[in-house]
Design a protein around this motif. Structure first.
Motif, PDB file in Angstrom:
ATOM      1  N   LEU A  40       7.444 -45.189  31.846  1.00 22.54           N
ATOM      2  CA  LEU A  40       6.257 -44.978  32.683  1.00 22.54           C
ATOM      3  C   LEU A  40       4.999 -45.139  31.860  1.00 22.54           C
ATOM      4  CD1 LEU A  40       4.577 -44.004  35.079  1.00 22.54           C
ATOM      5  CD2 LEU A  40       5.301 -41.666  34.566  1.00 22.54           C
ATOM      6  N   ASP A  41       4.965 -44.512  30.708  1.00 24.27           N
ATOM      7  CA  ASP A  41       3.783 -44.605  29.852  1.00 24.27           C
ATOM      8  C   ASP A  41       3.540 -46.041  29.409  1.00 24.27           C
ATOM      9  OD1 ASP A  41       1.734 -43.109  28.096  1.00 24.27           O
ATOM     10  OD2 ASP A  41       2.834 -44.296  26.629  1.00 24.27           O
ATOM     11  N   LEU A  42       4.601 -46.768  29.066  1.00 21.68           N
ATOM     12  CA  LEU A  42       4.459 -48.141  28.586  1.00 21.68           C
ATOM     13  C   LEU A  42       3.992 -49.078  29.700  1.00 21.68           C
ATOM     14  CD1 LEU A  42       4.791 -50.111  26.243  1.00 21.68           C
ATOM     15  CD2 LEU A  42       7.204 -50.352  26.884  1.00 21.68           C
ATOM     16  N   ASP A  94       9.399 -55.027  24.064  1.00 20.55           N
ATOM     17  CA  ASP A  94       8.482 -53.876  24.043  1.00 20.55           C
ATOM     18  C   ASP A  94       9.232 -52.590  24.359  1.00 20.55           C
ATOM     19  OD1 ASP A  94       6.216 -55.480  23.530  1.00 20.55           O
ATOM     20  OD2 ASP A  94       5.967 -55.888  25.672  1.00 20.55           O
ATOM     21  N   LEU A  95      10.102 -52.656  25.366  1.00 23.12           N
ATOM     22  CA  LEU A  95      10.870 -51.475  25.745  1.00 23.12           C
ATOM     23  C   LEU A  95      11.769 -51.033  24.590  1.00 23.12           C
ATOM     24  CD1 LEU A  95      11.806 -52.560  29.377  1.00 23.12           C
ATOM     25  CD2 LEU A  95      10.310 -50.654  28.763  1.00 23.12           C
ATOM     26  N   LYS A  96      12.377 -51.990  23.919  1.00 25.61           N
ATOM     27  CA  LYS A  96      13.240 -51.656  22.780  1.00 25.61           C
ATOM     28  C   LYS A  96      12.434 -50.982  21.677  1.00 25.61           C
ATOM     29  CE  LYS A  96      16.069 -53.796  19.166  1.00 25.61           C
ATOM     30  NZ  LYS A  96      15.205 -53.370  18.045  1.00 25.61           N
ATOM     31  N   GLU A  97      11.246 -51.559  21.363  1.00 28.73           N
ATOM     32  CA  GLU A  97      10.464 -51.024  20.252  1.00 28.73           C
ATOM     33  C   GLU A  97       9.840 -49.675  20.577  1.00 28.73           C
ATOM     34  OE1 GLU A  97       7.674 -54.084  19.337  1.00 28.73           O
ATOM     35  OE2 GLU A  97       9.145 -55.345  18.287  1.00 28.73           O
ATOM     36  N   ASP A  98       9.377 -49.505  21.815  1.00 20.50           N
ATOM     37  CA  ASP A  98       8.717 -48.255  22.188  1.00 20.50           C
ATOM     38  C   ASP A  98       9.709 -47.159  22.561  1.00 20.50           C
ATOM     39  OD1 ASP A  98       6.359 -49.916  22.095  1.00 20.50           O
ATOM     40  OD2 ASP A  98       5.375 -48.403  23.345  1.00 20.50           O
ATOM     41  N   LEU A  99      10.801 -47.545  23.212  1.00 22.83           N
ATOM     42  CA  LEU A  99      11.747 -46.558  23.712  1.00 22.83           C
ATOM     43  C   LEU A  99      12.947 -46.403  22.797  1.00 22.83           C
ATOM     44  CD1 LEU A  99      10.011 -47.377  26.225  1.00 22.83           C
ATOM     45  CD2 LEU A  99      12.047 -47.046  27.603  1.00 22.83           C
ATOM     46  N   GLN A 148     -11.922 -41.365  30.278  1.00 21.39           N
ATOM     47  CA  GLN A 148     -12.601 -41.117  29.005  1.00 21.39           C
ATOM     48  C   GLN A 148     -11.581 -40.898  27.886  1.00 21.39           C
ATOM     49  OE1 GLN A 148     -15.049 -37.448  28.522  1.00 21.39           O
ATOM     50  NE2 GLN A 148     -16.736 -38.867  28.147  1.00 21.39           N
ATOM     51  N   ALA A 149     -10.489 -40.192  28.221  1.00 17.44           N
ATOM     52  CA  ALA A 149      -9.479 -39.865  27.210  1.00 17.44           C
ATOM     53  C   ALA A 149      -8.560 -41.047  26.903  1.00 17.44           C
ATOM     54  CB  ALA A 149      -8.652 -38.669  27.678  1.00 17.44           C
ATOM     55  N   THR A 150      -8.204 -41.813  27.938  1.00 20.46           N
ATOM     56  CA  THR A 150      -7.294 -42.950  27.772  1.00 20.46           C
ATOM     57  C   THR A 150      -7.891 -44.163  28.482  1.00 20.46           C
ATOM     58  OG1 THR A 150      -6.034 -42.196  29.701  1.00 20.46           O
ATOM     59  CG2 THR A 150      -5.209 -41.557  27.529  1.00 20.46           C
ATOM     60  N   PRO A 151      -8.864 -44.821  27.879  1.00 20.13           N
ATOM     61  CA  PRO A 151      -9.567 -45.927  28.537  1.00 20.13           C
ATOM     62  C   PRO A 151      -8.627 -47.050  28.964  1.00 20.13           C
ATOM     63  CG  PRO A 151     -10.716 -45.256  26.526  1.00 20.13           C
ATOM     64  CD  PRO A 151      -9.393 -44.561  26.519  1.00 20.13           C
ATOM     65  N   GLY A 152      -8.905 -47.597  30.142  1.00 26.43           N
ATOM     66  CA  GLY A 152      -8.214 -48.790  30.582  1.00 26.43           C
ATOM     67  C   GLY A 152      -6.945 -48.596  31.378  1.00 26.43           C
ATOM     68  N   ARG A 153      -6.482 -47.370  31.531  1.00 23.77           N
ATOM     69  CA  ARG A 153      -5.206 -47.184  32.220  1.00 23.77           C
ATOM     70  C   ARG A 153      -5.346 -47.281  33.730  1.00 23.77           C
ATOM     71  NH1 ARG A 153      -0.676 -43.288  29.690  1.00 23.77           N
ATOM     72  NH2 ARG A 153      -0.802 -44.006  27.540  1.00 23.77           N
ATOM     73  N   GLY A 154      -6.339 -46.613  34.277  1.00 27.18           N
ATOM     74  CA  GLY A 154      -6.487 -46.598  35.722  1.00 27.18           C
ATOM     75  C   GLY A 154      -5.375 -45.805  36.387  1.00 27.18           C
TER      76      GLY A 154
END
Length: 203
Positions: free
Chosen positions: A20-22, A35-40, A98-104
């Motif tokens: 979810l975060d990725l 990406d999933l392999k590297e992050d998860l 403000q805390a996590t720019p760009g996520r929406g």
């Protein structure tokens, strides 16, 4: 033998949360199995064995996000003053930007990226938006009964307007160096729900 009988070498709840975060940070198309392999820390083969595909994993992650939206909607129906809760909900958008720019908002991001072609994702997006709209509508109806907002407003239309404002804030905050500068738009929208003097300017 079916693959579903094999024990998993990872924590399903943690994988869904990390996915979810990725997906939220990168978007669906820009997130690869690598990406999933590297992050998860989950091998592509394990993703396919457990979820069937990247898309199926994305739907699980999006479903969790939609469930969180439903919980937000339920919070709107709590006892007490309604408008401060709605204001806090809208300001959370700006504070998160403000805390996590760009996520929406992942619901809005998915609507822009995958809809209307992806019907499965569309059902989750529509369900999340519908829950938020209904929660806002019920909250406004309660506020109307208590006299917190004026009697003449259409609570359904105002709920849709507030939902539109929420999504608009997510977008505007991406381009705004100081997202909290948009607080005045939130306050103006809420003031319109309580203003009884709009037609009394000629006296």
């Amino acid at each position: 033998m079916s693959r579903t009988g094999r024990p998993r070498s990872f924590d399903d709840d943690q994988v869904i949360g990390s996915a979810l975060d990725l997906f939220w940070r990168r978007g669906y198309a820009a997130t690869s199995l690598r990406d999933l392999k590297e992050d998860l820390g989950v091998l592509p083969g394990s993703v396919y064995a457990a979820y069937g595909s990247k898309h199926a994993l994305f739907l699980r992650a999006l479903g969790r996000y939609a469930d969180a939206a439903r919980e937000q909607a339920e919070d709107m129906a709590a006892e007490g003053a309604v408008l401060p809760r709605i204001r806090a909900l809208l300001l959370d958008v700006l504070q998160a930007a403000q805390a996590t720019p760009g996520r929406g908002c992942l619901l809005g991001n998915t609507a822009a990226e995958l809809l209307p072609e992806d019907e499965a994702a569309g059902r989750l997006v529509r369900g999340g938006f519908a829950a938020l709209e209904d929660g806002l509508k019920q909250a406004l109806q309660a506020a109307q009964r208590s006299g917190e907002v004026r009697a003449g407003i259409d609570c359904g239309a105002q709920a849709r307007l507030l939902l539109g404002l929420m999504q608009g804030l997510h977008v505007l905050a991406r381009a705004e160096p100081d997202p909290l500068r948009l607080t005045d738009a939130v306050d103006a929208a809420l003031a319109a729900l309580t203003d009884h003097s709009g037609t009394d300017q000629t006296s």
